[in-house]
Structure formats: structure tokens, C-alpha cells
Design an enzyme around this catalytic site. Structure first.
Site, PDB file in Angstrom:
ATOM      1  N   SER A 111     -54.435  30.070  11.534  1.00 29.17           N
ATOM      2  CA  SER A 111     -55.260  30.758  12.520  1.00 29.17           C
ATOM      3  C   SER A 111     -56.445  29.875  12.860  1.00 29.17           C
ATOM      4  O   SER A 111     -56.833  29.009  12.063  1.00 29.17           O
ATOM      5  CB  SER A 111     -55.762  32.088  11.942  1.00 29.17           C
ATOM      6  N   TYR A 124     -59.729  37.745   5.409  1.00 25.40           N
ATOM      7  CA  TYR A 124     -58.824  37.039   6.309  1.00 25.40           C
ATOM      8  C   TYR A 124     -59.249  35.576   6.468  1.00 25.40           C
ATOM      9  O   TYR A 124     -58.414  34.660   6.371  1.00 25.40           O
ATOM     10  CB  TYR A 124     -58.818  37.733   7.673  1.00 25.40           C
TER      11      TYR A 124
END
Length: 229
Positions: A111, A124
Site C-alpha cells: 500500500s 494498518y
């Protein structure tokens, strides 16, 4: 082999469609990727069906947003287990056989949050930063054995999960879906466009191919310029 959560009928339709289009055997495993023993069983199934594993795409993920002081510990554990530890276990299990056959490809779908942080996403962001560290370490360990390990770092991708996030955010703040997209989700992406699943899949296929034999340990940005600054 496919793995993931979803409606069983939809999953079976996808499996059958892929089998028809490719002419290959396509199987599905519903194991829990937060359980390392389950991951072992998934690989046993893959080996019994195919004989060996040539490539892995680690793309399972989950998200929870909250301030650090109120971030639920159980959510922290779950996010790290699925977003990071699962990728370690698939790599761990596959590595010895890939080394022995002197060929392997592991693609970690990371990501932009593996490169930069955002508030309220501590677990995350930590997991995705960890995934990049895992990618680089595995790339170094596997390099002389013909194993290439790389990470793709997309920005926001318009998946069903993100579409739900758009609707929930719009409702919570009393704004339109369009405003959520332009002023919240895509505010950091200079192109103001979502990354598509198709773009990620095409890059993944390239990294799996021999054309990418010299790409190793890379963190490939696919974020519309989000992390260019």
C-alpha cells in the site's frame, strides 16, 4: 489456488470462470489466514493438487480506523495477523521448495501506507511498513536461488470494501459520496483517480514473468503520485 472471504456461490462462479478461460485447474481454499496451521493446510492442498507452488500473491487485508489511545487491542492483533503475519507464513512455507527448484515469485500487495502514514490507522500502517521490510529481507535471502520478491504499493483501489467505506463516511459526515471521494479518499492522489484492480493484476502478471527477472526487493508505487513528494 484462490483464497478469500465472500459469498460461496460468487466464489464458485469466479473459480469456474477462471478455469474455463485459462484451461487450467483452479481450486479454492477457505482457510483462515490468521491461523498459521490453517495456512500450512492450504499449502498441503496446493502441493497435493499441483505438485509445487511457483508463485504467491499476498493480498489479504483488513482495516480499522481509530485513535491510538482507543485502538482496540484485538483489532491490532487481527490486522497484524492478516496483513503481515499471513504473508510471512506463506513465504516461510514456500521458500525451501522454491530454493530447491531455483525459481519462485512472491508478490506482496502492500500500500502507499507502506511508504507514508495517515492518522488513525496505526495497525494498518505498521503492518504495511512491516510487509515492505519482509519483502526486502526475503528478496535478499532468495536472490541467488532464483526467487524474486517484490511489493506493489497502490493508492486507493475502488473495491467493494472501499465503496462501502465511501457510503459509510458520507452518512457519518452528512456529505455526498462524490465529496467523500474527492475531498477524503483521493485528496492525496494527484491524479484524483482510483487505482484499478486490472492495473494491479497486469503489474502482478509482469512481476511473475521472466521479463521481471532482474526486479527484486522493489517497492513499486502505483498511487497516482501520492508519494512522489
Amino acid at each position: 489456488m484462490l483464497n478469500g472471504l465472500g459469498d460461496p456461490q460468487e466464489i464458485e462462479c469466479l473459480r469456474a470462470e477462471l478455469a474455463e478461460k485459462t484451461g487450467r485447474t483452479i481450486i479454492y481454499s477457505d482457510v483462515d489466514l490468521t491461523d498459521d496451521a490453517d495456512i500450512d493446510r492450504m499449502f498441503e492442498m496446493a502441493h497435493s493438487t499441483f505438485g509445487h507452488v511457483d508463485g504467491i500473491v499476498n493480498c489479504a487485508g483488513i482495516q480499522h480506523v481509530a485513535p491510538i489511545e482507543s485502538f482496540p487491542p484485538e483489532k491490532w492483533k487481527l490486522i497484524l495477523a492478516l496483513n503481515l503475519s499471513a504473508a510471512f507464513h506463506t513465504t516461510r512455507i514456500a521458500f525451501a521448495d522454491m530454493k530447491a527448484r531455483h525459481w519462485g515469485r512472491i508478490i506482496n500487495i502492500c500500500s502507499a501506507h507502506g511508504l507514508v502514514a495517515s492518522p488513525f490507522k496505526s495497525a494498518y500502517v505498521a503492518a504495511k511498513h512491516g510487509m515492505l521490510g519482509l519483502t526486502k529481507t526475503a528478496a535478499l535471502e532468495g536472490a541467488e536461488f532464483g526467487i524474486r520478491v517484490n511489493a506493489i504499493c497502490p493508492g486507493y483501489v475502488k473495491t467493494p470494501l472501499v465503496e462501502k467505506q465511501i457510503a459509510d463516511t458520507a452518512k457519518a459526515h452528512g456529505i455526498s459520496n462524490e465529496k467523500v471521494v474527492s475531498e477524503v479518499l483521493l485528496a492525496a492522489q494527484p491524479t484524483k483517480e482510483f487505482v484499478t484492480v486490472e492495473e494491479i493484476s497486469l503489474l502482478t502478471c509482469f512481476l511473475m514473468s521472466d521479463a521481471a527477472a532482474s526486479i527484486n526487493g522493489a517497492e513499486i508505487k502505483m498511487d497516482g503520485g501520492w508519494t512522489a513528494a
